[in-house]
Write a protein that holds these residues in place. Structure first.
Motif, PDB file in Angstrom:
ATOM      1  N   VAL A  50      -1.067  -2.700  10.729  1.00  0.00           N
ATOM      2  CA  VAL A  50      -0.765  -3.348   9.458  1.00  0.00           C
ATOM      3  C   VAL A  50       0.450  -2.646   8.862  1.00  0.00           C
ATOM      4  CG1 VAL A  50      -3.104  -4.141   9.007  1.00  0.00           C
ATOM      5  CG2 VAL A  50      -2.408  -1.875   8.209  1.00  0.00           C
ATOM      6  N   GLN A  51       1.280  -3.406   8.169  1.00  0.00           N
ATOM      7  CA  GLN A  51       2.557  -2.884   7.709  1.00  0.00           C
ATOM      8  C   GLN A  51       2.529  -2.504   6.235  1.00  0.00           C
ATOM      9  OE1 GLN A  51       6.135  -4.888   9.268  1.00  0.00           O
ATOM     10  NE2 GLN A  51       4.737  -6.341  10.256  1.00  0.00           N
ATOM     11  N   VAL A  52       3.226  -1.397   5.945  1.00  0.00           N
ATOM     12  CA  VAL A  52       3.362  -0.894   4.580  1.00  0.00           C
ATOM     13  C   VAL A  52       4.849  -0.874   4.236  1.00  0.00           C
ATOM     14  CG1 VAL A  52       2.962   1.069   3.037  1.00  0.00           C
ATOM     15  CG2 VAL A  52       1.298   0.531   4.838  1.00  0.00           C
ATOM     16  N   ALA A  53       5.209  -1.348   3.069  1.00  0.00           N
ATOM     17  CA  ALA A  53       6.603  -1.334   2.631  1.00  0.00           C
ATOM     18  C   ALA A  53       7.077   0.102   2.476  1.00  0.00           C
ATOM     19  CB  ALA A  53       6.754  -2.098   1.324  1.00  0.00           C
ATOM     20  N   ARG A  54       8.362   0.320   2.687  1.00  0.00           N
ATOM     21  CA  ARG A  54       8.919   1.669   2.620  1.00  0.00           C
ATOM     22  C   ARG A  54      10.247   1.659   1.865  1.00  0.00           C
ATOM     23  NH1 ARG A  54      12.785   3.681   5.613  1.00  0.00           N
ATOM     24  NH2 ARG A  54      11.659   5.628   5.885  1.00  0.00           N
ATOM     25  N   ASP A  55      10.661   2.859   1.471  1.00  0.00           N
ATOM     26  CA  ASP A  55      12.007   3.059   0.958  1.00  0.00           C
ATOM     27  C   ASP A  55      12.623   4.209   1.740  1.00  0.00           C
ATOM     28  OD1 ASP A  55      10.862   5.357  -0.071  1.00  0.00           O
ATOM     29  OD2 ASP A  55      11.040   4.762  -2.169  1.00  0.00           O
TER      30      ASP A  55
ATOM     31  N   ASP B 128       2.248   0.481  -2.393  1.00  0.00           N
ATOM     32  CA  ASP B 128       1.979  -0.531  -1.370  1.00  0.00           C
ATOM     33  C   ASP B 128       0.944  -0.020  -0.371  1.00  0.00           C
ATOM     34  OD1 ASP B 128       2.726  -3.247  -0.541  1.00  0.00           O
ATOM     35  OD2 ASP B 128       3.286  -2.264   1.334  1.00  0.00           O
ATOM     36  N   LEU B 129       0.968   1.275  -0.078  1.00  0.00           N
ATOM     37  CA  LEU B 129      -0.070   1.843   0.781  1.00  0.00           C
ATOM     38  C   LEU B 129      -1.432   1.676   0.127  1.00  0.00           C
ATOM     39  CD1 LEU B 129      -0.988   3.449   3.257  1.00  0.00           C
ATOM     40  CD2 LEU B 129      -0.483   5.556   1.970  1.00  0.00           C
ATOM     41  N   ALA B 130      -1.527   1.910  -1.180  1.00  0.00           N
ATOM     42  CA  ALA B 130      -2.802   1.724  -1.889  1.00  0.00           C
ATOM     43  C   ALA B 130      -3.248   0.272  -1.830  1.00  0.00           C
ATOM     44  CB  ALA B 130      -2.653   2.187  -3.339  1.00  0.00           C
ATOM     45  N   ARG B 131      -2.294  -0.647  -1.983  1.00  0.00           N
ATOM     46  CA  ARG B 131      -2.635  -2.072  -1.892  1.00  0.00           C
ATOM     47  C   ARG B 131      -3.167  -2.426  -0.506  1.00  0.00           C
ATOM     48  NH1 ARG B 131      -0.546  -6.277   0.468  1.00  0.00           N
ATOM     49  NH2 ARG B 131       1.257  -5.058   1.185  1.00  0.00           N
TER      50      ARG B 131
ATOM     51  N   ASP C 191     -10.217  -1.712  14.633  1.00  0.00           N
ATOM     52  CA  ASP C 191      -9.795  -1.002  13.433  1.00  0.00           C
ATOM     53  C   ASP C 191      -8.302  -1.206  13.190  1.00  0.00           C
ATOM     54  OD1 ASP C 191     -12.272  -0.029  12.817  1.00  0.00           O
ATOM     55  OD2 ASP C 191     -11.960   1.942  13.715  1.00  0.00           O
ATOM     56  N   GLN C 192      -7.904  -1.090  11.940  1.00  0.00           N
ATOM     57  CA  GLN C 192      -6.507  -1.264  11.573  1.00  0.00           C
ATOM     58  C   GLN C 192      -5.841   0.090  11.338  1.00  0.00           C
ATOM     59  OE1 GLN C 192      -5.490  -5.031   9.504  1.00  0.00           O
ATOM     60  NE2 GLN C 192      -7.495  -4.769   8.552  1.00  0.00           N
ATOM     61  N   ILE C 193      -4.564   0.167  11.725  1.00  0.00           N
ATOM     62  CA  ILE C 193      -3.753   1.370  11.566  1.00  0.00           C
ATOM     63  C   ILE C 193      -2.531   1.000  10.748  1.00  0.00           C
ATOM     64  CG2 ILE C 193      -2.466   3.190  12.734  1.00  0.00           C
ATOM     65  CD1 ILE C 193      -4.218   2.735  15.181  1.00  0.00           C
ATOM     66  N   ALA C 194      -2.224   1.789   9.725  1.00  0.00           N
ATOM     67  CA  ALA C 194      -1.105   1.494   8.838  1.00  0.00           C
ATOM     68  C   ALA C 194       0.173   2.150   9.348  1.00  0.00           C
ATOM     69  CB  ALA C 194      -1.416   1.983   7.418  1.00  0.00           C
ATOM     70  N   PHE C 195       1.240   1.358   9.392  1.00  0.00           N
ATOM     71  CA  PHE C 195       2.563   1.818   9.792  1.00  0.00           C
ATOM     72  C   PHE C 195       3.573   1.365   8.748  1.00  0.00           C
ATOM     73  CE2 PHE C 195       0.265   1.329  13.761  1.00  0.00           C
ATOM     74  CZ  PHE C 195       0.650   2.435  14.513  1.00  0.00           C
ATOM     75  N   GLU C 196       4.621   2.145   8.547  1.00  0.00           N
ATOM     76  CA  GLU C 196       5.755   1.652   7.781  1.00  0.00           C
ATOM     77  C   GLU C 196       6.308   0.422   8.494  1.00  0.00           C
ATOM     78  OE1 GLU C 196       8.437   5.098   6.552  1.00  0.00           O
ATOM     79  OE2 GLU C 196       6.978   6.065   7.891  1.00  0.00           O
ATOM     80  N   ASN C 197       6.886  -0.511   7.727  1.00  0.00           N
ATOM     81  CA  ASN C 197       7.381  -1.731   8.366  1.00  0.00           C
ATOM     82  C   ASN C 197       8.593  -1.491   9.243  1.00  0.00           C
ATOM     83  OD1 ASN C 197       9.289  -1.372   6.327  1.00  0.00           O
ATOM     84  ND2 ASN C 197       8.508  -3.048   5.082  1.00  0.00           N
TER      85      ASN C 197
END
Length: 501
Positions: free
Chosen positions: A247-252, A260-263, A223-229
């Motif tokens: 998997v990486q999610v773009a952040r500010d 980007d999380l939705a993508r 399974d994949q886990i989403a993290f901020e980059n």
């Protein structure tokens, strides 16, 4: 650059592991000194008559072992570490998947969902590596544990009470969860007008063990886990070690970008999102109210679990509603005593969705062997007696005092910092790069964290920053000494910023 030219040892096992072993030996013997730049991968591949892929895997392995630091566009530099060669190659992780989704989905039995949940591959990157222990003169800015402000007296008193009152419980394994442990967790995790129910509370051996138990309880290998980059990457690495895929999610500045999380959710279908909304590590940032609601909306749309890591959040009063209050059906709210009371007691709690509290408890027990009665009871009594809140107040005062020293020595440089944060995120002036500055500091017996320590995976993002923790040093004198060493290394590249205002 160096004229070093290794010979790959004869023997069995993959070429890249044998080459990594040789590099480790040369670092250990001083043949490759700290700060040495290793040859470019293509050049070394040509010299040794092997593929570039072999060199790349060897370099990746020695980086995992903590021997080198990679700089995008600059190369690979030696950090230096005591080392012994590894034994054999990692097997491929088991990628069998079991579908688990929040909100009413069918859940496999315990024997199914825990089987292989945290399978650890045979040693390669870790096999035979000695534990590196810094010398007594080392100044450790690579840790953010709570500073020592007199906790020992209260801990001694409470431990004495526990040993008198609960001798049988201390002598045995912990098989039940006393009401006091849950009550303490409910009080410690409460914030922003929200207070979890006692039935949702799972006591744990610190936050890291809590988070790994949540991962085991909500995901399967593959399974994949989403993290901020940019994030606390030990969780991403721990998940990868257990067969999960970051998997990486773009952040500010506020955290993950909702779009980007939705993508990422639409394309990669992660099961879980890890966030630090109240005090992000390493940037010190905070997620605003609107962003929290946007993240929850994406999580509900894509059936995503959320881990809300509030370990540093216990030091910050925000008034913001926790994500756990906005989405209690899918959020695991994690807290501990490590940053705001004492790290050595290893006290932590999770407020879990009620549907998963027992699963997290079982996963934690199977992964850790079970919580230690003495430490859990001590953690609870620290909270229930009011001592934990008193220590938190004193620790915040101590952190603010140490930031005065930071401003004195490093105030001329751009940084993200706050008087309630036990670390700062320093922007390096030209010509410094993150890894080379870390190596230079280490050569002066000062340990800091470069930016690579906070990347959830391979990334082209370059920040030219380092994280400096200011709470692990024992005295103000030691803190000031370490900051002065860093100031001298930075030379006179000075642009003034009001980072603390």
């Amino acid at each position: 650059m160096t004229n070093w030219h290794p010979q790959i040892p004869d023997g069995q096992g993959p070429l890249y592991i044998r080459l990594a072993d040789r590099i480790g030996e040369d670092i250990s013997t001083g043949t490759l000194a700290a700060g040495t730049k290793l040859p470019p991968q293509r050049d070394l591949a040509y010299d040794l008559g092997v593929t570039v892929g072999t060199i790349g895997r060897a370099y990746a392995l020695i980086r995992q072992r903590g021997l080198v630091s990679g700089e995008v566009g600059r190369g690979t530099f030696v950090l230096g570490s005591a080392y012994e060669p590894a034994l054999e190659e990692d097997p491929k992780p088991d990628l069998d998947r079991a579908s688990r989704t929040p909100g009413g989905a069918t859940v496999p039995p315990a024997s199914s969902w825990l089987q292989g949940a945290m399978t650890v591959p045979k040693d390669t990157a870790f096999a035979g590596t000695r534990i590196s222990v810094p010398g007594p003169e080392t100044i450790r800015f690579d840790s953010t544990s709570a500073p020592e402000i007199g906790q020992a007296e209260a801990i001694c008193r409470l431990t004495s009470e526990i040993t008198r009152e609960a001798a049988h419980d201390i002598a045995s394994y912990t098989r039940t969860v006393p009401d006091g442990w849950r009550r303490a967790g409910r009080l410690w995790l409460a914030r922003g007008g929200w207070e979890p129910s006692e039935g949702s509370i799972v006591p744990t051996t610190g936050a890291q063990a809590a988070i790994m138990a949540i991962i085991a309880a909500t995901t399967a290998p593959g399974d994949q886990i989403a993290f901020e980059n940019l994030t606390y990457s030990s969780i991403a690495r721990g998940g990868a070690l257990a067969g999960r895929r970051p998997v990486q999610v773009a952040r500010d500045d506020e955290g993950p970008l909702p779009e980007d999380l939705a993508r990422v959710c639409a394309q990669k279908h992660p099961k879980l999102l890890f966030v630090m909304p109240s005090m992000h590590n390493p940037t010190v940032g905070m997620m605003g109210a609107q962003r929290r609601e946007e993240i929850v909306a994406v999580a509900r749309q894509h059936n995503l679990w959320i881990i809300e890591d509030e370990v540093y959040g216990s030091l910050r009063t925000t008034g913001l509603t926790p994500i756990a209050a906005l989405a209690p059906e899918r959020t695991f709210h994690v807290g501990s005593l490590s940053k705001s009371v004492t790290a050595g007691v290893r006290g932590g709690w999770v407020s879990s969705p009620l549907s998963h509290a027992q699963r997290v408890y079982t996963a934690h027990k199977m992964l850790t062997g079970g919580i230690a009665f003495l430490l859990a009871e001590l953690s609870a009594r620290l909270v229930l007696s009011g001592a934990a809140d008193e220590f938190r107040t004193k620790i915040l005062e101590e952190i603010a005092a140490r930031h005065v020293l930071v401003k004195e020595h490093l105030g001329a440089y751009e940084m993200e910092a706050a008087p309630d944060a036990p670390f700062l995120w320093l922007k390096l002036p030209e010509p410094w790069l993150s890894g080379t500055f870390k190596a230079a500091a280490a050569s002066e017996n000062v340990l800091i964290d470069d930016e690579d320590e906070f990347k959830a995976g391979r990334s082209g993002n370059v920040y030219h920053r380092v994280r400096i923790g200011v709470t692990n040093t024992m005295t103000h004198m030691e803190t000031a000494k370490g900051l002065k060493i860093l100031q001298d290394l930075l030379l006179d590249h000075c642009v003034c910023y009001d980072s603390f205002e």
